[in-house]
Design an enzyme around this catalytic site. Sequence first.
Site, PDB file in Angstrom:
ATOM      1  N   PHE A  11       0.857  -1.153  -0.060  1.00 10.57           N
ATOM      2  CA  PHE A  11      -0.057  -0.010  -0.026  1.00 10.57           C
ATOM      3  C   PHE A  11       0.698   1.446  -0.076  1.00 10.57           C
ATOM      4  CE2 PHE A  11      -2.311   2.869   3.009  1.00 10.57           C
ATOM      5  CZ  PHE A  11      -3.263   3.479   1.870  1.00 10.57           C
ATOM      6  N   GLU A  83       5.502  -7.410   7.194  1.00  9.11           N
ATOM      7  CA  GLU A  83       4.340  -7.797   7.620  1.00  9.11           C
ATOM      8  C   GLU A  83       3.686  -6.720   8.486  1.00  9.11           C
ATOM      9  OE1 GLU A  83       2.642 -10.464   6.447  1.00  9.11           O
ATOM     10  OE2 GLU A  83       4.103 -11.334   5.253  1.00  9.11           O
ATOM     11  N   THR A 133       6.776   2.556  12.186  1.00 10.26           N
ATOM     12  CA  THR A 133       5.449   2.951  12.401  1.00 10.26           C
ATOM     13  C   THR A 133       5.342   3.553  13.881  1.00 10.26           C
ATOM     14  OG1 THR A 133       3.212   1.958  13.372  1.00 10.26           O
ATOM     15  CG2 THR A 133       5.274   0.457  13.479  1.00 10.26           C
ATOM     16  N   ASP A 134       4.430   4.239  14.230  1.00 10.13           N
ATOM     17  CA  ASP A 134       4.089   5.032  15.646  1.00 10.13           C
ATOM     18  C   ASP A 134       3.925   3.994  16.576  1.00 10.13           C
ATOM     19  OD1 ASP A 134       1.572   4.560  14.746  1.00 10.13           O
ATOM     20  OD2 ASP A 134       0.724   6.605  15.229  1.00 10.13           O
ATOM     21  N   GLU A 135       3.187   2.650  16.149  1.00 16.83           N
ATOM     22  CA  GLU A 135       3.060   1.637  17.179  1.00 16.83           C
ATOM     23  C   GLU A 135       4.290   1.154  17.957  1.00 16.83           C
ATOM     24  OE1 GLU A 135       0.095  -1.342  15.969  1.00 16.83           O
ATOM     25  OE2 GLU A 135      -0.609   0.060  14.247  1.00 16.83           O
ATOM     26  N   TYR A 159       3.196  -7.464  16.105  1.00 15.69           N
ATOM     27  CA  TYR A 159       3.474  -6.759  14.929  1.00 15.69           C
ATOM     28  C   TYR A 159       4.610  -5.642  15.201  1.00 15.69           C
ATOM     29  CZ  TYR A 159       3.005  -2.723  11.930  1.00 15.69           C
ATOM     30  OH  TYR A 159       3.519  -1.484  11.350  1.00 15.69           O
ATOM     31  N   ALA A 161       6.038  -4.996  18.071  1.00 13.17           N
ATOM     32  CA  ALA A 161       7.512  -5.369  18.668  1.00 13.17           C
ATOM     33  C   ALA A 161       8.504  -5.846  17.611  1.00 13.17           C
ATOM     34  CB  ALA A 161       7.281  -6.509  19.519  1.00 13.17           C
ATOM     35  N   LYS A 163       8.778  -4.486  14.543  1.00 10.65           N
ATOM     36  CA  LYS A 163       8.805  -3.103  14.042  1.00 10.65           C
ATOM     37  C   LYS A 163      10.020  -2.562  14.667  1.00 10.65           C
ATOM     38  CE  LYS A 163       8.318  -1.553  10.605  1.00 10.65           C
ATOM     39  NZ  LYS A 163       8.727  -1.574   9.128  1.00 10.65           N
ATOM     40  N   ASN A 258     -12.088   5.530  16.484  1.00  8.06           N
ATOM     41  CA  ASN A 258     -12.548   4.498  15.503  1.00  8.06           C
ATOM     42  C   ASN A 258     -14.132   4.716  15.085  1.00  8.06           C
ATOM     43  OD1 ASN A 258      -9.944   3.470  15.298  1.00  8.06           O
ATOM     44  ND2 ASN A 258     -10.491   1.553  16.472  1.00  8.06           N
TER      45      ASN A 258
END
Length: 373
Positions: A11, A83, A133-135, A159, A161, A163, A258
């Site tokens: 994407f 991923e 990512t900000d995560e 995910y 973790a 990154k 959300n």
Amino acid sequence: MKLIVTGGAGFIGSALIRYIIENTNDSVVNIDKLTYAGNLESLIEVVDSDKYLFERVDICDAEELKRIFKQQQPDAIMHLAAESHVDRSIDSSSDFINTNIVGTHHLLEVANAYWMSLPPEKKNNFRFHHISTDEVFGDLGDSPGFFTEKSSYAPSSPYSATKAASDHLVRAWHRTYGLPILITNCSNNYGPYHFPEKLIPLVILNALEGKKLPVYGDGSQIRDWLYVEDHARALYTVITTGKVGETYNIGGHNEKTNLEVLKCICSLLEKFAPNKPENVGHYEDLITFVDDRPGHDVRYAIDAGKIEKELGWTPIESFESGLKKTIEWYITNPQWWKRVLDGSYSRERLGNTNSQHMDQKLKKITEGTKRVL
């Protein structure tokens, strides 16, 4: 400048490649394994360019990476291959560890050896840009603050973790070996060509088909939303003007719960798709609350002041304008998302479409992968 973009059929990667090919004189070598979320049809607009080349390669394949580096002699790497779906990482984390950690390690090893072999001028100009990512920062919870480049890492999911681990690897290769790196951490992206498992495209397409619109918990989780084309501009700004060794946070200044996102989509669909499916009175009636997922972070929010002040980048799209463009794209491009949803898009037989023109385009995408730009 010649750029290697990993994950360029994804994407964000495809948006970045479209931006570079259409707006700059630079060339791009796209390295992508073509997992379920990699879609070469997202690059139909640029496949005819003599500045674009595709290599179907897994970043865990070090020998193939070495071949590409030797053959293509890139000036910079933009590493997006990853991923990225949190729910999938909770169900099964192995692919995330392999791609996001092991794959990044292989890419760093190959890139570092290549960089060390370069003549002085080209070596000085080389860059390794890692897109994250900000995560990785975890959960702001009820705090009114924002994630900054100095925020501590506290990932919540497998995910995030993986990154976070890849971010640490990239910084270690800079500190230990001197590899000239850049890191960016972005907020939630949305826009055209988004794989339909993600929140915004899932809601749009479910609504158009009269299906339920699932929202976790009570829908109060807050995310900062960034239009993908704004992100592509930011990434190119960083690779061309960013300072080596620095991290830049990229956000859209669009914090929404959300539930607010779902209601905004429903409101716009009332205008752009008034002919609703049978038995649907209002799109909002389709909103359904489901059990929250494990470890669900409450709030992410990015402070993008550094990239704005130092590099002059600011987002163009508001959430409303970007969402309007996104909804219009999905309404007018059903041939893209229907082929994704019904499985007719095949990464093994890319020419299997109903359009002869599309057949020719897709065939060209995969031809000549040994060519040198």
